[in-house]
Design a protein around this motif. Structure first.
Motif: not given
Lengths: 191, 191
Positions: A187, B143, B181, B147, B79-80
């Motif tokens: 990610l 994933e 993150r 996320a 995704p994030l």
DNA sequence: CATCGTGATGGGACTTGGTCTCATCACGGT
DNA sequence: ACCGTGATGAGACCAAGTCCCATCACGATG
């Protein structure tokens, strides 16, 4: 009669599981469960806080095992490694007997909102337990929360895989935790 | 009388919030809430599925906003980044009126198991919604799940910070998501 | 061997969440 | 003035969960 026969709690769980399978969770009254177990409603609520809890027995102890598992992880281990150690420590809890009733249990839970709700709460409980244990190891709060959350994710996926294929729970969750970690790092790159 | 006065639903929410604050959640009967709102028990259950839900109104729509927010994120976004876009999209929902009742609401929820349970379910709902939306964007399942989970974490922390300090919800969650993150990536190195 | 204390159970009254059904009322349109 | 619709009121009803007290089995004690 019925009185003083051993394993009242276990009998209640089996009766509940059977009845839920036969008629569904909502169509089964607590009195009925107790009756099939040769007991009464009063006794049921002495063993379980509520009707839902009969499907989640011992899950609170599990949170404690996770906690001590993290506390007793090797000193140098990072947060995710400590979580991994906890998941291994918990594998003793997942016996073959547990696995036998697993699918039936999962099916019942999946089919009812109240039960999914309770399951969600249990997972949050795991996350909180691991977060606190990590913080007690000196891990910063946010790192601890993230590691715990990833750990819960790995736990859930590991549990599903274990129900499906069997084998050693610790080994399986070790794999799923690695997968989760890799997914997380992929990610970062994608940003 | 009472009948046909507007905003029945809103009146019920306010009455509930007040009564919960005065006497606690468990000591307040649904009939009492309805009475203070100038309505009856029947009407209460027509507006809310159960007693808990009166504190979680609109949270289902919120999941939908998150879903469309992810769907409408820029094509190239990872995704994030898509999760971040969804968190921004949702900020319209968090008005000053919302914020006024926030602390009272949080206090009530924190003080009761049933309510914490419901809150946990709502968060799981958010995670599922975001996971599905990400998968529909072509993100691999694991994933997507990771996320989404990090997104929920950022959402929760952002919400707390927003209640505390006010300001723009989107901007705040953008910051908390960045922090989450970074915490996640710092975990990788520690292994 | 009788007694006593303890802990688990039985039983039933009671409150309340939640469902269901039917009657009632306000409103808009015809 | 009439009618259809939708929201409400009212009350019966069931099951979850709480509470209190009586009852019983068992082990220890004298």
């Amino acid at each position: 009669m019925g009185r003083w026969e051993p394993d009242a709690r276990e009998r209640l769980v089996r009766a509940a599981l059977d009845l839920f399978g036969e008629q569904g969770y909502e169509n089964t009254a607590v009195a009925q469960i107790a009756e099939r177990a040769g007991l009464t409603k009063s006794t049921f609520f002495r063993h379980f806080r509520d009707k839902r809890e009969v499907l989640f027995g011992g899950q609170d102890e599990l949170a404690e095992v996770l906690t001590t598992g993290i506390a007793e992880a090797p000193e140098g281990a990072g947060p995710l490694a400590a979580v991994g150690a906890a998941l291994v420590a918990v594998s003793a809890w997942f016996t073959d007997a547990q696995r036998a009733y697993g699918p039936q249990r999962q099916a019942v839970i999946a089919g009812n909102d109240e039960l999914r709700e309770r399951a969600a709460l249990k997972m949050v409980g795991f996350a909180v337990a691991m977060t606190d244990a990590l913080k007690r190891r000196g891990v910063a709060e946010l790192e601890a929360a993230v590691a715990a959350e990833l750990g819960v994710l790995a736990f859930q996926r590991g549990y599903d895989a274990w129900l499906e294929a069997g084998g050693d729970f610790g080994e399986i969750t070790r794999r799923t935790l690695r997968d989760v970690r890799e997914a997380a790092s992929s990610l970062e790159g994608a940003e």
